[in-house]
Write an enzyme that holds these catalytic residues in place. Sequence first.
Site, short mmCIF file in Angstrom:
data_model
loop_
_atom_site.label_atom_id
_atom_site.label_comp_id
_atom_site.label_asym_id
_atom_site.label_seq_id
_atom_site.Cartn_x
_atom_site.Cartn_y
_atom_site.Cartn_z
CB SER A 104 -0.96 -0.21 1.14
OG SER A 104 -1.92 0.96 1.02
CG ASN A 105 -0.57 4.75 -1.05
OD1 ASN A 105 -1.27 5.57 -0.71
ND2 ASN A 105 -0.87 3.91 -2.21
NE ARG A 106 5.83 7.07 4.01
CZ ARG A 106 6.13 6.71 5.48
NH1 ARG A 106 5.36 6.83 6.29
NH2 ARG A 106 7.21 6.25 5.51
#
Length: 216
Positions: A27-29
């Site tokens: 995933s990402n931030r």
Amino acid sequence: MSTLEGRRIIVTAGPTIEPIDPVRFLSNRSSGKQGYLIAEALAARGADVLLVSGPTCLACPDCVDRVDVETARDMLAAVETGLPADAFIAVAAVADWRPAERHDQKTEKSAHTASLQLVENPDILKTIAGHRRQRPSLVIGFAAETHDVLDRARAKRLRKGCDWIVANDVSGDVMGGDENAAWLITGNNETHWPRAPKQTLAENLAAAMDDHFATS
Ligand code: CTP
């Protein structure tokens, strides 16, 4: 009265997560804050907003319909189910890649080499911008850039086929933070929005869309 009153607008927000197995994912931030604030600002002007959201900790804004999704492919399907719409705004930080294989059981350290094979996810913005029969009349993307922000965003607008792009300078603490700095690139104009709370960017974008529909 706002020209957004009663207009159907679909907004994507948050990250997508791409499972490796039942306990792990890529995933990402992205926090989802900017997309949620845009959905809220549009609903405040009377728009009929569908928020297609990846996993976030945020509450759904008042008067907004939310569909929760996890993966990029689910996000695209939810957006397409939500069509037709007057406008589409792609704010989500969609994972560009997903693991080629999704294991049904937790994988064990000993069962693998340390490499993960990835395949490309669909580009939701490009897909919706290229829809033959149900393309919203205004398609807006976000360009998250850490360098050469304007040049890269101009190129991205053309590459993705969207009408407008918000060139978002994500260097520093923007991802997950409460402030944003951006340019709105419409093809005819480039407007600078200096660093300000994300709510201000949301209001600015809603106001620009209001003006657009007033003259189109
Ligand atoms: N986007 C999308 N689907 C994807 C990837 C991106 O809808 N699979 C949308 C984002 O929501 C955003 C825009 O495309 O509106 C640009 O996203 P960005 O992450 O800046 O660009 P990428 O397409 O990932 O290109 P690159 O990684 O090369 O910068």
